[in-house]
Design a protein around this motif. Structure first.
Motif, PDB file in Angstrom:
ATOM      1  N   LEU A  70      61.780  56.499  87.890  1.00 42.56           N
ATOM      2  CA  LEU A  70      62.302  55.644  86.833  1.00 42.56           C
ATOM      3  C   LEU A  70      61.195  54.729  86.335  1.00 42.56           C
ATOM      4  O   LEU A  70      60.389  54.224  87.131  1.00 42.56           O
ATOM      5  N   GLY A  71      61.163  54.517  85.022  1.00 44.05           N
ATOM      6  CA  GLY A  71      60.144  53.653  84.426  1.00 44.05           C
ATOM      7  C   GLY A  71      60.708  52.866  83.266  1.00 44.05           C
ATOM      8  O   GLY A  71      61.776  53.183  82.723  1.00 44.05           O
ATOM      9  N   PHE A  72      59.992  51.823  82.855  1.00 43.77           N
ATOM     10  CA  PHE A  72      60.400  51.014  81.719  1.00 43.77           C
ATOM     11  C   PHE A  72      60.186  51.786  80.421  1.00 43.77           C
ATOM     12  O   PHE A  72      59.271  52.605  80.307  1.00 43.77           O
ATOM     13  N   ARG A  73      61.016  51.473  79.438  1.00 47.36           N
ATOM     14  CA  ARG A  73      60.883  52.098  78.119  1.00 47.36           C
ATOM     15  C   ARG A  73      60.036  51.246  77.176  1.00 47.36           C
ATOM     16  O   ARG A  73      59.874  51.586  76.006  1.00 47.36           O
ATOM     17  N   VAL A  74      59.533  50.134  77.687  1.00 44.56           N
ATOM     18  CA  VAL A  74      58.614  49.277  76.932  1.00 44.56           C
ATOM     19  C   VAL A  74      57.453  48.900  77.840  1.00 44.56           C
ATOM     20  O   VAL A  74      57.548  48.988  79.066  1.00 44.56           O
ATOM     21  N   SER A  75      56.364  48.498  77.233  1.00 40.90           N
ATOM     22  CA  SER A  75      55.199  48.055  77.997  1.00 40.90           C
ATOM     23  C   SER A  75      55.323  46.573  78.313  1.00 40.90           C
ATOM     24  O   SER A  75      56.049  45.832  77.635  1.00 40.90           O
ATOM     25  N   TYR A 175      65.525  46.407  77.643  1.00 33.27           N
ATOM     26  CA  TYR A 175      64.681  47.315  78.415  1.00 33.27           C
ATOM     27  C   TYR A 175      63.734  46.571  79.346  1.00 33.27           C
ATOM     28  O   TYR A 175      63.100  47.201  80.204  1.00 33.27           O
ATOM     29  N   ALA A 176      63.633  45.269  79.203  1.00 31.18           N
ATOM     30  CA  ALA A 176      62.773  44.493  80.099  1.00 31.18           C
ATOM     31  C   ALA A 176      63.320  44.464  81.518  1.00 31.18           C
ATOM     32  O   ALA A 176      62.614  44.052  82.442  1.00 31.18           O
ATOM     33  N   THR A 177      64.572  44.893  81.690  1.00 30.24           N
ATOM     34  CA  THR A 177      65.175  45.009  83.022  1.00 30.24           C
ATOM     35  C   THR A 177      65.421  46.479  83.314  1.00 30.24           C
ATOM     36  O   THR A 177      66.159  47.154  82.586  1.00 30.24           O
ATOM     37  N   LEU A 178      64.784  46.982  84.371  1.00 30.98           N
ATOM     38  CA  LEU A 178      64.956  48.380  84.757  1.00 30.98           C
ATOM     39  C   LEU A 178      66.161  48.482  85.681  1.00 30.98           C
ATOM     40  O   LEU A 178      66.201  47.841  86.739  1.00 30.98           O
ATOM     41  N   GLU A 179      67.142  49.289  85.297  1.00 30.38           N
ATOM     42  CA  GLU A 179      68.372  49.439  86.061  1.00 30.38           C
ATOM     43  C   GLU A 179      68.482  50.844  86.639  1.00 30.38           C
ATOM     44  O   GLU A 179      67.939  51.804  86.091  1.00 30.38           O
ATOM     45  N   ALA A 180      69.203  50.946  87.756  1.00 29.61           N
ATOM     46  CA  ALA A 180      69.453  52.248  88.371  1.00 29.61           C
ATOM     47  C   ALA A 180      70.430  53.039  87.516  1.00 29.61           C
ATOM     48  O   ALA A 180      71.438  52.497  87.066  1.00 29.61           O
ATOM     49  N   ASP A 181      70.126  54.304  87.285  1.00 31.32           N
ATOM     50  CA  ASP A 181      70.999  55.136  86.462  1.00 31.32           C
ATOM     51  C   ASP A 181      72.036  55.881  87.279  1.00 31.32           C
ATOM     52  O   ASP A 181      72.850  56.629  86.727  1.00 31.32           O
ATOM     53  N   ALA A 182      72.035  55.684  88.617  1.00 33.82           N
ATOM     54  CA  ALA A 182      73.026  56.333  89.483  1.00 33.82           C
ATOM     55  C   ALA A 182      72.980  55.663  90.854  1.00 33.82           C
ATOM     56  O   ALA A 182      72.021  54.945  91.184  1.00 33.82           O
ATOM     57  N   GLY A 194      53.130  41.411  88.735  1.00 31.64           N
ATOM     58  CA  GLY A 194      51.833  41.065  88.173  1.00 31.64           C
ATOM     59  C   GLY A 194      51.100  42.238  87.563  1.00 31.64           C
ATOM     60  O   GLY A 194      50.123  42.055  86.830  1.00 31.64           O
ATOM     61  N   GLN A 195      51.549  43.451  87.839  1.00 33.12           N
ATOM     62  CA  GLN A 195      50.894  44.643  87.306  1.00 33.12           C
ATOM     63  C   GLN A 195      51.358  44.903  85.880  1.00 33.12           C
ATOM     64  O   GLN A 195      52.531  44.804  85.566  1.00 33.12           O
ATOM     65  N   VAL A 196      50.417  45.222  85.001  1.00 35.82           N
ATOM     66  CA  VAL A 196      50.730  45.547  83.615  1.00 35.82           C
ATOM     67  C   VAL A 196      50.896  47.065  83.525  1.00 35.82           C
ATOM     68  O   VAL A 196      50.004  47.819  83.914  1.00 35.82           O
ATOM     69  N   ILE A 197      52.043  47.497  83.018  1.00 32.51           N
ATOM     70  CA  ILE A 197      52.344  48.921  82.948  1.00 32.51           C
ATOM     71  C   ILE A 197      52.678  49.303  81.517  1.00 32.51           C
ATOM     72  O   ILE A 197      52.992  48.456  80.680  1.00 32.51           O
ATOM     73  N   THR A 198      52.594  50.584  81.249  1.00 37.45           N
ATOM     74  CA  THR A 198      52.912  51.119  79.927  1.00 37.45           C
ATOM     75  C   THR A 198      54.312  51.717  79.941  1.00 37.45           C
ATOM     76  O   THR A 198      54.892  51.969  81.016  1.00 37.45           O
ATOM     77  N   ALA A 203      57.829  53.617  87.914  1.00 39.58           N
ATOM     78  CA  ALA A 203      57.860  52.336  88.614  1.00 39.58           C
ATOM     79  C   ALA A 203      58.521  52.455  89.987  1.00 39.58           C
ATOM     80  O   ALA A 203      58.028  51.901  90.971  1.00 39.58           O
ATOM     81  N   VAL A 204      59.642  53.154  90.075  1.00 49.25           N
ATOM     82  CA  VAL A 204      60.327  53.381  91.344  1.00 49.25           C
ATOM     83  C   VAL A 204      60.832  54.816  91.376  1.00 49.25           C
ATOM     84  O   VAL A 204      61.000  55.462  90.328  1.00 49.25           O
ATOM     85  N   ARG A 205      61.073  55.305  92.584  1.00 44.75           N
ATOM     86  CA  ARG A 205      61.627  56.654  92.754  1.00 44.75           C
ATOM     87  C   ARG A 205      63.014  56.520  93.376  1.00 44.75           C
ATOM     88  O   ARG A 205      63.175  55.888  94.421  1.00 44.75           O
ATOM     89  N   LEU A 206      63.994  57.147  92.725  1.00 43.06           N
ATOM     90  CA  LEU A 206      65.381  57.019  93.146  1.00 43.06           C
ATOM     91  C   LEU A 206      65.925  58.380  93.554  1.00 43.06           C
ATOM     92  O   LEU A 206      65.841  59.347  92.796  1.00 43.06           O
ATOM     93  N   ALA A 207      66.486  58.443  94.773  1.00 45.90           N
ATOM     94  CA  ALA A 207      67.147  59.655  95.260  1.00 45.90           C
ATOM     95  C   ALA A 207      68.647  59.443  95.159  1.00 45.90           C
ATOM     96  O   ALA A 207      69.187  58.492  95.715  1.00 45.90           O
ATOM     97  N   ARG A 208      69.308  60.349  94.446  1.00 42.11           N
ATOM     98  CA  ARG A 208      70.739  60.195  94.236  1.00 42.11           C
ATOM     99  C   ARG A 208      71.531  60.577  95.473  1.00 42.11           C
ATOM    100  O   ARG A 208      71.173  61.489  96.208  1.00 42.11           O
ATOM    101  N   LEU A 209      72.606  59.849  95.693  1.00 48.08           N
ATOM    102  CA  LEU A 209      73.522  60.107  96.796  1.00 48.08           C
ATOM    103  C   LEU A 209      74.913  60.347  96.216  1.00 48.08           C
ATOM    104  O   LEU A 209      75.259  59.788  95.171  1.00 48.08           O
TER     105      LEU A 209
END
Length: 367
Positions: A70-75, A175-182, A194-198, A203-209
């Protein structure tokens, strides 16, 4: 002097007689090794016929069926990371946030553009109505009316563009808040505060349950059989519990290093007992026609007439019996014929036995 010479031969004669008596007693005490009337203790295995099943076990690992980055849709600059590896999360839960100062400025700018566009449209529509009224009274040329229509239409388009920009700015702020999609578990956090990302950067890896599966590596000799085999799964942490699994995916290409094929088995009734990364044992059972008896490999011998076993009757007598072998499996052999249901065969030490000996069963092996 004569007495001494007489005493020496007498001692030698007595010693020889004693040694002879000891050898005789020893041979009598050890006669059980050659006396067929003495019952020898042996370990036996009962003969039980079951449906022929080719069974094979493989080491498996519990993995998620769906694992996505999962990643942000904005920088922007990461302001907070609200989760850690291994955390359970729910759909819609906030995972990370960005510094939203620039996004708020863009939102303010979009709102100002909408206000300006509305004001411009109001003025343009008023001019359009005035020109139309003057033309109706004959005091304005057609060119003036057409110009008023064009200006008003441009103002309307400008307002639509401004409203769309406002919607995009609102979305960017959200989009400044990244939410879990499941619902799932965080398996990796790839950025830090503190890290600048595009936009789009993981950003995170989510395993669905609870969508989990067992992943194994199959040898090429089992690639075709696995499609028709019945598969079960048992956890190393819960060896007494068995899960029914189904083949979900089988790789078409072998791993270049291990020369095995990756297979994934879905677990329909996965519960709280299953956790990601657990070790498990996958058992594949392939049924075939007929019945066979499973005996230990140590029960077989071959004295030149083919594979045979020693059958022990009710009185402890040994009988050599020729058998037909279905196949070998791990530490056992499957016998298709030659012995009957319920008979007992010698399981260990078959090479030290002979026909006609009497034996006594002291233990029983079950395979």
């Amino acid at each position: 002097m004569a007495k001494a010479s007489f005493f020496a031969p007498s001692c030698v004669l007595v010693a020889a007689l004693l040694l002879s008596a000891c050898d005789s007693a020893s041979s009598k005490g050890d006669g059980s090794n050659n006396d067929p009337s003495v019952a020898r203790p042996v370990m036996v295995a009962p003969v039980r016929f079951d449906e022929r099943a080719r069974k094979r076990t493989f080491a498996a690992t519990i993995r998620p069926s769906i694992e996505s980055d999962l990643g942000f849709r904005v920088s922007g600059k990461v302001a907070q990371r609200l989760v850690r590896n291994g955390d359970r999360v729910h759909k819609g839960q906030a995972l990370l946030t960005l510094d939203a100062n620039d996004l708020r400025l863009q939102l303010d700018q979009a709102e100002a553009e909408v206000k300006a566009a509305k004001t411009n449209l109001t003025q343009a529509e008023a001019d359009e109505r005035r020109a139309t009224e003057l033309q109706r009274k004959g005091w304005a040329a057609n060119a003036t009316v057409e110009k008023g229509h064009a200006v008003a239409e441009e103002a309307r388009s400008r307002l639509i563009r401004a409203q769309r920009s406002l919607e995009l700015a609102l979305n960017a702020r959200d989009y400044a808040t990244l939410e879990a999609d499941a619902d799932g578990v965080i398996t990796a956090t790839l950025v830090e505060p503190g890290q600048v990302i595009t936009s789009g950067q993981a950003a995170v890896r989510l395993a669905r349950l609870p969508e989990m599966e067992a992943q194994v590596a199959l040898p090429e000799t089992y690639v075709e059989q696995v499609r028709n085999a019945t598969a079960t799964l048992s956890l190393w942490s819960l060896p007494n519990r068995t899960f029914e699994v189904r083949l979900k995916e089988l790789s078409l290409a072998a791993d270049p290093t291990t020369r095995t094929y990756a297979a994934r088995f879905s677990i329909p009734d996965a519960g709280e007992a299953l956790r990601l990364g657990m070790s498990a044992t996958l058992t594949l059972r392939e049924m075939s026609a007929g019945h066979s008896a499973r005996l230990p490999l140590t029960a077989l011998f071959d004295h030149g007439s083919g594979p045979s076993v020693w059958v022990v009757d009710g009185e402890g007598r040994l009988t050599g019996r020729r058998v037909e072998i279905d196949r070998y499996d791990d530490r056992a052999v499957l016998i298709s014929s030659g012995v009957a249901e319920g008979e007992r065969v010698v399981a260990l030490g078959v090479e030290k036995l002979d026909p006609g000996l009497t034996v006594r069963a002291i233990s029983t092996l079950t395979y």
